[in-house]
Design an enzyme around this catalytic site. Structure first.
Site, PDB file in Angstrom:
ATOM      1  CG  HIS A   1     -29.471  27.535  -0.628  1.00 50.97           C
ATOM      2  ND1 HIS A   1     -30.376  28.191   0.257  1.00 50.97           N
ATOM      3  CD2 HIS A   1     -28.445  28.255  -0.401  1.00 50.97           C
ATOM      4  CE1 HIS A   1     -29.727  29.133   0.882  1.00 50.97           C
ATOM      5  NE2 HIS A   1     -28.424  29.362   0.494  1.00 50.97           N
TER       6      HIS A   1
ATOM      7  CE  LYS B   1     -41.214  34.424   2.683  1.00 56.13           C
ATOM      8  NZ  LYS B   1     -40.518  34.589   1.454  1.00 56.13           N
TER       9      LYS B   1
ATOM     10  CB  THR C   1     -38.682  30.904   2.942  1.00 59.67           C
ATOM     11  OG1 THR C   1     -38.733  30.985   1.486  1.00 59.67           O
ATOM     12  CG2 THR C   1     -37.240  30.425   3.596  1.00 59.67           C
TER      13      THR C   1
HETATM   14  O1  B1N Z   1     -33.281  27.975  -1.732  1.00 65.43           O
HETATM   15  C1  B1N Z   1     -34.479  28.171  -0.579  1.00 65.43           C
HETATM   16  C2  B1N Z   1     -35.106  27.143  -0.029  1.00 65.43           C
HETATM   17  O2  B1N Z   1     -35.787  27.460   1.149  1.00 65.43           O
HETATM   18  C3  B1N Z   1     -35.681  26.415  -1.251  1.00 65.43           C
HETATM   19  O3  B1N Z   1     -35.998  25.001  -0.720  1.00 65.43           O
HETATM   20  C4  B1N Z   1     -34.521  26.078  -2.254  1.00 65.43           C
HETATM   21  O4  B1N Z   1     -35.207  25.496  -3.450  1.00 65.43           O
HETATM   22  C5  B1N Z   1     -33.945  27.213  -2.587  1.00 65.43           C
HETATM   23  C6  B1N Z   1     -29.706  28.193  -8.542  1.00 65.43           C
HETATM   24  C7  B1N Z   1     -31.230  28.162  -6.588  1.00 65.43           C
HETATM   25  N1  B1N Z   1     -32.146  26.381  -3.934  1.00 65.43           N
HETATM   26  N2  B1N Z   1     -31.235  26.512  -4.895  1.00 65.43           N
HETATM   27  C8  B1N Z   1     -31.776  27.593  -5.586  1.00 65.43           C
HETATM   28  C9  B1N Z   1     -31.622  29.659  -7.058  1.00 65.43           C
HETATM   29  C10 B1N Z   1     -30.998  30.036  -7.951  1.00 65.43           C
HETATM   30  C11 B1N Z   1     -29.995  29.506  -8.748  1.00 65.43           C
HETATM   31  O5  B1N Z   1     -29.561  30.171  -9.749  1.00 65.43           O
HETATM   32  C12 B1N Z   1     -30.316  27.630  -7.515  1.00 65.43           C
HETATM   33  N3  B1N Z   1     -32.862  28.200  -4.752  1.00 65.43           N
HETATM   34  C13 B1N Z   1     -33.084  27.108  -3.597  1.00 65.43           C
HETATM   35  C14 B1N Z   1     -33.690  29.000   0.486  1.00 65.43           C
HETATM   36  O6  B1N Z   1     -32.811  28.241   1.172  1.00 65.43           O
END
Ligand code: B1N
Length: 840
Positions: A375, A678, A674
């Site tokens: 991600h 929306k 995302t």
């Molecule tokens: O995941 C979302 C994407 O739509 C976003 O662009 C992206 O920024 C998001 C460590 C993350 N990437 N990494 C994280 C969350 C919590 C954590 O402790 C990393 N979140 C995203 C869905 O694909």
């Protein structure tokens, strides 16, 4: 009718409706009062709104238990593959409204509640949302659960039942203040604890080699302490289907028997202390969105829920199967980022140490079972654990990781002989300065599929951070562009637009989102466009009321609602948005007759508590708002609102009311986004860079219906490779200089020049996210927005076309792609059997 009556007499499996399952208005009304009395212990006269909410929640839960238990039972018995979605976060949002939609009983319940003299919306608004996630990643997991159930795919979500979810954000004197989120304090009617399915999890200690009865060499793990995992199950009902999958979240507890020895020796405090430690494990969600902190407790959380979940799958598997040989044929496990990636090593441990598999067959099963979704490309967000912490906490897992790594590197050596740099970039162990375990490498090696979350992101993965893995196994790499569920993000959150669309094209679009295409035929219909504007206007009035109530700012519902809601992060560039606001402010001050449509800038989002710059950005927004909102010269033509405590519930209010969606991250930084989907689904137009899924949204809605600006990803790389000099933009752009100087001189901070200077300095002397390079392009694009908004008929056309062309961005489409290309799973339709006629 006669036929179905006959059928129900002849077929004993037809559900007989009673007080707990009946769906007619009178039965529902009585059931709510019944639950109010027998569960809440209250008469209507003394019941609070929350009591009524609880009574209604139990009434609804009763009505989905039948589907839930039948789904669980069917999945246990059928020899069909199930999906296990492993995620450290599930940001599900409030359940009540969503369950009413998916059960298709919203109208009946609304009527029943009305007849009791109550208001359904008020009860829905009473629910405290489970904030078990930070942002996009956790919310994606929740949309995917909704789609899995709606597509009738046997699935289970596994995660952690944090006692405290993401903190509540208060704004005091313009700063963020964090308050603990006590989401469980008034009880959670949606979950059922299953202590009988508890499992044990080892931590610390040492390993020991031994020879078993058959003379085989084996290893056992002698832990320092053992924690008990107790599952809490929540039903996730699909839309108008019988499938109700389970979200199974684990809570940790001390394993009582373990410290009995200490207790008997009189060390009562020591025994209780270990209980406290075990219970701390799942106390709190780490509130960091992208840059992760290598904290030991977080590794404990990750291993804890992974270990519980894998044991649970294996136990379930062995109910109907004599061995684990076919584990990979009946389970597809998806790793939601690297947070659960230790599962690769843990499944190997369970197969080899506990179930006595040889390494090679165990590895085949493991690799066939896992898929890994990445991600993020941000280097600081790639998880790595100091070897010392990892080895101390999970000694056996580290040994297994070494074994995986050695065998893997042997294969690499054959493919790329004498290539030391390849070896060190592919190795699970980072030996650069201090030693680390690299979780993305473990996930890549242990999975048969690796996917990014938007086309651009998946391409960049192959070119950058996972380049060497791509060279090694190109066949593993694929893309699945994210999607969002139209049930929550349209039907539930925007009933007015849902109604208008359904009047025109029927309701099939709700689970076949491509059908929105049919709206294109009405784009030239002036009366439809006027209805479309009417809906937006009403929704904006609702939000305006909410804003006034919450933050005391009066906004004009006819102004352009320009919205940026998402976690606060420098790469997302909320401060670029602020540079535009100040630019408009300066223009209006110098030229009060300037002909631009009035705008309301709405922000929302939490900053990680330790993220200095993000917290300053919040202070910047609120400070600029204080000056602009109270400047009489502006005659209310600009307003700036920071909505505190942005979460799922608030998102449901905000997306439907937006005219303009700000998706302005530096190209190449936002994996997908995302929120962008929306907004567009609800008729907002996007101003955005070519980043993440913006690229695909623009492709779908048409370039002429999207406000594009900014450098592209290759241009960003190009600028950086020549030694980016942000000062140059300041020197050559007078208007930009005016904006930054106004911040610097303390104009927005009551003369305090220190307060916001860190932001200005960062932009002038570093600007890692290229705000100054993109400034002029952004301002120009915003001028086009203003021009377009002046022509309301043109704006409505663009808005309708945005909605009509959003079909691709349903999470149903994403999940179908995962099913076809990664999981190889099929739907199973669930037959209902009354609880008292079977399984009794
Ligand atoms: O995941 C979302 C994407 O739509 C976003 O662009 C992206 O920024 C998001 C460590 C993350 N990437 N990494 C994280 C969350 C919590 C954590 O402790 C990393 N979140 C995203 C869905 O694909």
């Amino acid at each position: 009718d006669h036929l179905s009556l006959m059928a129900s007499i002849l077929n004993p499996n037809v559900t007989i409706e009673d007080d707990r399952t009946g769906l007619d208005i009178e039965t529902i009304r009585r059931a709510v009062l019944d639950n109010l009395f027998y569960i809440q212990g209250k008469f209507p006269a003394i019941a609070t709104k929350h009591d009524f909410y609880m009574a209604l929640a139990y009434t609804v839960r009763d009505r989905l238990l039948q589907r839930w238990l039948n789904s669980v039972q069917t999945n246990l018995k059928k020899d069909v593959k199930s999906v296990a979605y492993l995620s450290a976060e599930f940001l599900v949002g409030p359940h009540l409204g969503n369950n009413l939609i998916n059960l298709d009983i919203y109208q009946q319940v609304e009527q029943a509640i009305k007849e009791s003299g109550l208001n359904l919306q008020e009860l829905i608004d009473t629910e405290e949302e489970p904030g078990l996630g930070n942002g996009g990643l956790g919310r994606l997991a929740a949309c995917y659960l909704d789609s899995l159930s709606s597509l009738e795919i046997p699935a289970i979500g596994y995660g952690i039942r944090y006692e405290f979810g993401i903190f509540d954000q208060h704004i005091q004197d313009g700063w963020q203040v964090e308050i603990t989120d006590k989401w469980l304090q008034y009880g959670n009617p949606w979950e059922i604890a299953r202590p009988e399915s508890s499992v044990m999890v080892n931590f610390g200690g040492r390993t020991e080699a031994y020879t078993d009865d058959h003379g085989a060499f084996r290893v056992r793990w002698i832990p320092e302490y053992v924690v008990k995992g107790i599952p809490y199950d929540t039903p996730i009902l699909g839309y108008k289907v019988n499938t109700a999958n389970t979200l199974r979240l684990w809570r940790s507890e001390a394993c009582e028997s373990f410290n009995f020895e200490r207790f008997n020796q009189g060390d009562y405090y020591g025994a209780v202390d270990s209980k406290v430690h075990s219970e701390n494990l799942c106390k709190v969600l780490y509130p960091n969105d992208e840059p992760i902190q290598g904290k030991e407790l977080r590794l404990q959380q990750q291993y804890f829920f992974v270990c519980c979940s894998l044991q649970d799958m294996i136990r379930t598997h062995l109910i109907e199967n004599s061995s684990l040989d076919n584990f990979d044929q009946l389970w597809a496990i998806q790793l939601n980022d690297t947070h659960p990636a230790v599962a690769v090593a843990e499944l190997m441990r369970l197969l080899v140490d506990v179930h006595h598999y040889e390494w090679e067959p165990a590895w085949q099963i493991t690799e066939n079972t896992f898929g890994y979704t990445n991600h993020t490309l941000l280097p600081e967000a790639l998880e790595k654990w100091p070897l010392s912490i990892f080895g101390r906490l999970l000694p056996r897992l580290l040994e297994i990781i070494y074994e995986i790594n050695n065998r893997f590197l042997e294969r690499v050596r054959i493919k790329f002989p004498d290539n030391g740099s390849k070896m060190s970039s592919l190795s699970i162990i980072d030996e650069s300065d201090d030693k680390y375990v690299r979780m993305a490498n473990l996930a890549c090696i242990g999975s048969h599929r690796i996917n990014g979350v938007a086309q651009l992101h998946s391409e960049l993965l192959k070119e950058t951070i996972l380049h060497d893995f791509y060279a090694l196994f190109p066949e593993k790499f694929t893309n699945v562009t994210n999607g969002v569920t139209p049930r929550r993000w349209m039907v539930l959150s925007n009933p007015r637009l849902t109604e208008l669309i359904t009047q025109k094209i029927g309701n099939r679009w709700i689970n076949h989102l491509d059908e929105l295409k049919q709206l294109e035929q009405f784009v030239d219909d002036a009366s439809f466009r006027s209805q479309w504007r009417q809906v937006k206007q009403e929704v904006k009035q609702d939000l305006a009321k909410y804003i006034e109530k919450k933050v005391g700012i009066v906004v004009n519902p006819a102004s352009l609602f320009d919205v940026q809601v998402k976690r606060i992060h420098e790469y997302k560039r909320q401060h670029l948005n602020v540079l535009h606001i100040i630019t408009l402010y300066n223009r209006l001050k110098h030229n009060p007759n300037l002909d631009i449509p009035p705008r309301t800038f709405i922000f929302g989002g939490k900053a990680a508590p330790g993220y200095f710059m993000a917290k300053r950005i919040i202070k910047l927004i609120t400070s600029v708002g204080d000056v602009i909102n109270n400047d009489p010269d502006l005659k209310d033509r600009l307003k700036v609102v920071f909505l505190p405590d942005y979460n799922v519930t608030l998102g449901q209010r905000v997306y439907p009311a937006a005219d303009l969606s700000e998706q302005i991250s530096t190209a190449g930084k936002e994996a997908s986004g995302t929120g962008n989907m929306k907004f567009s689904l609800n008729g907002a137009l996007t101003i955005g860079t070519l980043d993440g899924a913006n690229v695909e949204i623009r492709e779908e809605v048409g370039a002429e219906n999207f406000f594009l600006f900014g450098l592209t990803t290759p241009q960003v790389a190009e600028v950086k490779s020549h030694g980016y000099y942000p000062r140059g933009h300041y020197d050559s752009n007078e208007e930009l200089r005016g904006v930054l100087d106004l911040i610097s001189c303390g104009f927005f901070s009551r003369g305090n020049r220190e307060l916001l200077q860190p932001i200005v300095d960062n932009l002038l002397y570093d600007d890692p996210y290229l705000l100054l390079a993109d400034y002029q392009s952004y301002i120009n694009s915003q001028e086009e927005v203003s021009e377009a908004y002046k022509d309301q008929e043109r704006w409505s056309r663009m808005s309708i076309l945005n909605v009509a062309r959003m079909g691709k961005f349903s999470s149903d489409r994403s999940i179908q792609e995962y099913c076809d290309n990664i999981w190889k799973v099929q739907p199973v339709s669930i037959k209902l059997q009354a609880y008292n006629q079977e399984n009794a």
